[in-house]
Design a protein around this motif. Structure first.
Motif, PDB file in Angstrom:
ATOM      1  N   ALA A  68       0.812  -0.914   0.064  1.00 36.07           N
ATOM      2  CA  ALA A  68       0.649   0.091   0.005  1.00 36.07           C
ATOM      3  C   ALA A  68       0.696   1.228  -0.017  1.00 36.07           C
ATOM      4  O   ALA A  68       0.615   2.787  -0.055  1.00 36.07           O
ATOM      5  N   VAL A  69       1.912   0.468   0.203  1.00 34.06           N
ATOM      6  CA  VAL A  69       2.788   2.461   0.215  1.00 34.06           C
ATOM      7  C   VAL A  69       3.447   2.767  -1.215  1.00 34.06           C
ATOM      8  O   VAL A  69       3.912   1.465  -1.587  1.00 34.06           O
ATOM      9  N   ARG A  70       3.766   3.794  -1.417  1.00 38.83           N
ATOM     10  CA  ARG A  70       4.549   4.098  -3.171  1.00 38.83           C
ATOM     11  C   ARG A  70       5.577   4.751  -2.813  1.00 38.83           C
ATOM     12  O   ARG A  70       6.447   4.333  -3.331  1.00 38.83           O
ATOM     13  N   ARG A  71       5.934   5.183  -1.180  1.00 36.24           N
ATOM     14  CA  ARG A  71       7.250   5.555  -1.073  1.00 36.24           C
ATOM     15  C   ARG A  71       8.315   4.432  -1.116  1.00 36.24           C
ATOM     16  O   ARG A  71       8.229   3.749  -0.166  1.00 36.24           O
ATOM     17  N   ALA A  72       9.560   4.091  -1.899  1.00 35.10           N
ATOM     18  CA  ALA A  72      10.606   3.372  -1.884  1.00 35.10           C
ATOM     19  C   ALA A  72      11.066   3.051  -0.305  1.00 35.10           C
ATOM     20  O   ALA A  72      11.296   2.266  -0.369  1.00 35.10           O
ATOM     21  N   ASP A  73      11.584   4.431   0.159  1.00 34.96           N
ATOM     22  CA  ASP A  73      12.241   4.590   1.531  1.00 34.96           C
ATOM     23  C   ASP A  73      11.524   4.307   2.251  1.00 34.96           C
ATOM     24  O   ASP A  73      11.914   3.352   3.507  1.00 34.96           O
ATOM     25  N   VAL A  74       9.864   4.120   2.776  1.00 37.73           N
ATOM     26  CA  VAL A  74       8.973   3.786   3.934  1.00 37.73           C
ATOM     27  C   VAL A  74       8.618   2.609   3.342  1.00 37.73           C
ATOM     28  O   VAL A  74       8.864   1.676   4.075  1.00 37.73           O
TER      29      VAL A  74
END
Length: 81
Positions: free
Chosen positions: A33-39
């Motif tokens: 569900a998360v789009r950001r690579a760092d997260v």
């Protein structure tokens, strides 16, 4: 004192896998569900740490401490798990 030590290691033995499994499962579910690579990278690290420390290390540490209390420590046999 022996009962307190027994209760402490019971919490570690059963609470470790419960918390570690919950963290690992939550991170596995939240990752898509998360789009950001760092997260995503942080969630994968949380998942790995939950599995390693909660599911593998906590029960293993309890078995090691149980062995030490039963065989090495004087009077530790009263702390039987």
């Amino acid at each position: 004192m022996a009962t307190t030590i027994q209760n402490l290691f019971t919490v570690i033995q059963f609470g470790g896998p419960l918390i570690g499994g919950t963290l690992a499962l939550g991170a596995a579910v939240a990752t898509p569900a998360v789009r950001r690579a760092d997260v995503k990278k942080e969630l994968k690290e949380i998942r790995n740490q939950g599995v390693i420390w909660g599911i593998i290390v906590a029960p293993l540490a309890t078995a090691i401490v149980q062995f030490l209390l039963n065989t090495v420590v004087s009077g530790g046999s009263s702390c039987a798990f």
